[in-house]
Motif scaffolding. Structure first.
Motif, short mmCIF file in Angstrom:
data_model
loop_
_atom_site.label_atom_id
_atom_site.label_comp_id
_atom_site.label_asym_id
_atom_site.label_seq_id
_atom_site.Cartn_x
_atom_site.Cartn_y
_atom_site.Cartn_z
N ALA A 66 -3.13 -5.32 -8.81
CA ALA A 66 -4.44 -5.30 -8.17
C ALA A 66 -4.52 -4.16 -7.16
O ALA A 66 -5.55 -3.47 -7.06
CB ALA A 66 -4.71 -6.64 -7.48
N LYS A 67 -3.44 -3.94 -6.42
CA LYS A 67 -3.42 -2.86 -5.44
C LYS A 67 -3.59 -1.51 -6.12
O LYS A 67 -4.31 -0.63 -5.60
CB LYS A 67 -2.11 -2.90 -4.66
N GLN A 68 -2.98 -1.33 -7.27
CA GLN A 68 -3.15 -0.06 -8.00
C GLN A 68 -4.60 0.11 -8.44
O GLN A 68 -5.17 1.20 -8.31
CB GLN A 68 -2.22 0.01 -9.21
N LEU A 69 -5.21 -0.94 -8.95
CA LEU A 69 -6.59 -0.84 -9.40
C LEU A 69 -7.54 -0.57 -8.22
O LEU A 69 -8.49 0.21 -8.34
CB LEU A 69 -7.01 -2.12 -10.12
N LEU A 70 -7.28 -1.20 -7.10
CA LEU A 70 -8.11 -0.95 -5.92
C LEU A 70 -7.96 0.48 -5.41
O LEU A 70 -8.91 1.08 -4.91
CB LEU A 70 -7.72 -1.93 -4.81
N THR A 71 -6.76 1.03 -5.56
CA THR A 71 -6.48 2.36 -5.04
C THR A 71 -6.96 3.46 -5.97
O THR A 71 -7.48 4.48 -5.52
CB THR A 71 -4.96 2.52 -4.80
N ALA A 90 -8.10 4.13 0.38
CA ALA A 90 -7.70 4.64 -0.93
C ALA A 90 -8.64 5.75 -1.36
O ALA A 90 -9.64 5.50 -2.04
CB ALA A 90 -7.71 3.51 -1.97
N PRO A 91 -8.36 7.01 -1.02
CA PRO A 91 -9.25 8.11 -1.38
C PRO A 91 -9.34 8.32 -2.88
O PRO A 91 -10.34 8.85 -3.37
CB PRO A 91 -8.61 9.32 -0.69
N ASP A 92 -8.34 7.91 -3.63
CA ASP A 92 -8.37 8.12 -5.07
C ASP A 92 -9.53 7.37 -5.72
O ASP A 92 -10.07 7.79 -6.74
CB ASP A 92 -7.06 7.66 -5.71
#
Length: 512
Positions: A149-154, A194-196
């Motif tokens: 989830a953290k990767q998707l949010l970022t 998360a700027p990405d």
């Protein structure tokens, strides 16, 4: 915070210290650095100033660090670490249980069911996990979901509700509560850091782009070369830079593309040892499974150091390992597809096998209209379609057609499967019980469908001729005996020898 996990589950502490200070990417995912003064845990490659040694604890997994109360670093992003392949590959009990956890087994079932699947008691399984990974199975499952989830949010602009669904949470409320408890910030607050995500696609007209990390070295050119030689027209398109294929279902077709992450470092000055995954039209509920399949297909969790250490004891393999240190084990997208293609490819050339399989896919696969690379036109046929479909007139021999139908029927009635928790011996025994499936095919399926690191088709003629250096040929029994020293990485020896021989392996099975 609790004390660090047992050093027995980690590399030597001095090795961890040197790897941390040098930011050695070969150790990425093999341990995590937790800083007591900040409450943050990091990857060994974290670019932040190195903390004082007296403030550092080492943990064997992200789940262990989180169980001890540490939060993931926002700069080096532990969710991008490759998994510790030694614990997730092969037949060791923890490895088989981890494969099930990675597929979401604990999302809807209790720990007792997981323990039963690997033939252990619940207490014994929990003890093994704590010894090996520093965290209980439920903790590993929870960390896996939250880091995804953290990767998707970022990296994406997916709505938080869809992120929760993709990570396997049944409700947004449960997701928000779990995220806040573990990371001490709400999902929406993380996205502000998360700027990405501002540049990423939302899945609505734009692709989702995800970074899939690996430990270097990684020979992507060799991987694409292997897949390009076997690419199935209509289903896959492979060039020198990318792999693309149709995925999804007839009701919701989608496509994906895999290539190298752009060279250099990312905005946080972290080395980009990663592949770039583009997802077009993949629904949120299928994201975790899709990423897992791609990681297995491209063998992104392998530990090249451990593999080389085991195989380099053999003088025949030493020069091959030096020549291609980044060679990985190429798997396939779907087990049934690999099985059908393996049977059709028996004792014919790779080109002929591609032609025959393309005819089968065009007749029984579902046609799709996608805005992807030219040449993506069909989903591979379903098991049901080939169990009942007409295989006459495709150019298959009667024996091959019979075997294809037998595979489809056996998958439908449960006599064979591609369960990740099966041992190699159990898998091979079940498949060789089918007509037309010999040991070569069973072990080839274990390599290409399961990514099993110890699969070994000893009946392969290329291997029998490639191992001796005097021009002779070993028998299958002699080859198997020689390969005992290569365990548990025999499949990597196979790939090195096949690559060196430059002879397509698909056509080399000899029936008893």
């Amino acid at each position: 915070m609790s004390s660090a996990a047992s050093p027995a589950a980690l590399p030597d502490p001095q090795v961890c210290e040197r790897a941390r200070l040098s930011r050695d990417p070969r150790f990425d995912g093999l341990f995590f650095t937790a800083v007591r003064s900040t409450g943050i845990y990091c990857r060994p490659v974290c670019p932040a100033p190195a903390p004082k040694p007296q403030n550092v604890d080492y943990y064997p997994s992200a789940a262990a660090a989180e169980a001890a109360g540490f939060r993931p670093c926002l700069r080096c992003r532990p969710e991008l670490s490759p998994d510790a392949g030694a614990w997730r590959r092969g037949d060791e009990t923890v490895a088989r249980a981890l494969k099930l956890i990675d597929q979401g087994f604990l999302a809807e079932r209790p720990l007792a069911d997981l323990a039963a699947r690997v033939h252990l008691g619940e207490r014994q399984l929990r003890r093994l996990f704590v010894e090996r990974l520093g965290a209980a199975p439920v903790g590993v499952h929870g960390t896996r979901r939250l880091l995804f989830a953290k990767q998707l949010l970022t990296e994406t602009a997916l709505p938080v509700t869809e992120v929760a669904l993709a990570a396997g949470f049944g409700s947004l409320r449960r997701f928000n509560a779990a995220f806040l408890e573990a990371y001490r910030m709400a999902p929406r607050d993380l996205r502000r850091h998360a700027p990405d995500a501002d540049e990423a696609g939302s899945g609505r007209g734009q692709p989702l782009v995800l970074r899939l990390g690996y430990r270097p070295p990684y020979d992507l050119a060799a991987m694409l070369d292997f897949l390009r030689g076997r690419a199935l027209p209509g289903v896959e398109v492979v060039d020198e830079r990318h792999y693309a294929r149709v995925v999804g279902s007839p009701d919701a077709p989608a496509w994906l593309r895999v290539g190298a992450w752009p060279a250099g470092r990312d905005g946080r000055n972290v080395p980009a040892h990663a592949l770039k995954l583009e997802l077009h039209g993949v629904p949120p509920a299928q994201l975790a499974d899709t990423v897992g399949r791609v990681r297995r297909m491209f063998d992104l969790d392998a530990d090249p150091q451990a593999i080389a250490a085991a195989l380099s004891t053999d003088r025949r393999l030493q020069p091959l390992l030096r020549k291609r240190p980044g060679l990985r084990l190429p798997s396939g997208w779907d087990g049934f597809e690999i099985a059908v293609r393996a049977v059709i490819g028996q004792q014919v050339s790779v080109a002929a096998a591609r032609t025959l399989t393309a005819r089968l896919a065009a007749r029984h696969g579902h046609a799709v209209a996608l805005s992807g690379p030219e040449g993506l036109t069909h989903l591979f046929p379903t098991v049901q379609a080939l169990a009942e479909g007409d295989l006459d007139g495709l150019g298959l021999t009667a024996a091959r057609a019979t075997t294809v139908r037998a595979i489809a029927t056996a998958l439908l009635d449960g006599r064979v499967d591609f369960r990740p928790d099966r041992t190699l011996d159990d898998f091979a025994a079940a498949w060789t019980a089918l007509p037309g499936i010999g040991p070569w095919t069973a072990h080839y399926l274990a390599m290409r469908a399961l990514g099993h690191p110890d699969a070994f088709p000893a009946e392969d003629l290329v291997l029998q001729k490639a191992v001796p250096s005097d021009g002779s040929r070993l028998t299958a029994r002699q080859l198997a005996a020689r390969a005992e020293a290569w365990r548990p990485w025999r499949a990597y020896a196979v790939i090195h020898l096949w690559r060196e021989s430059m002879v397509p392996p698909d056509s080399k099975e000899k029936k008893p």
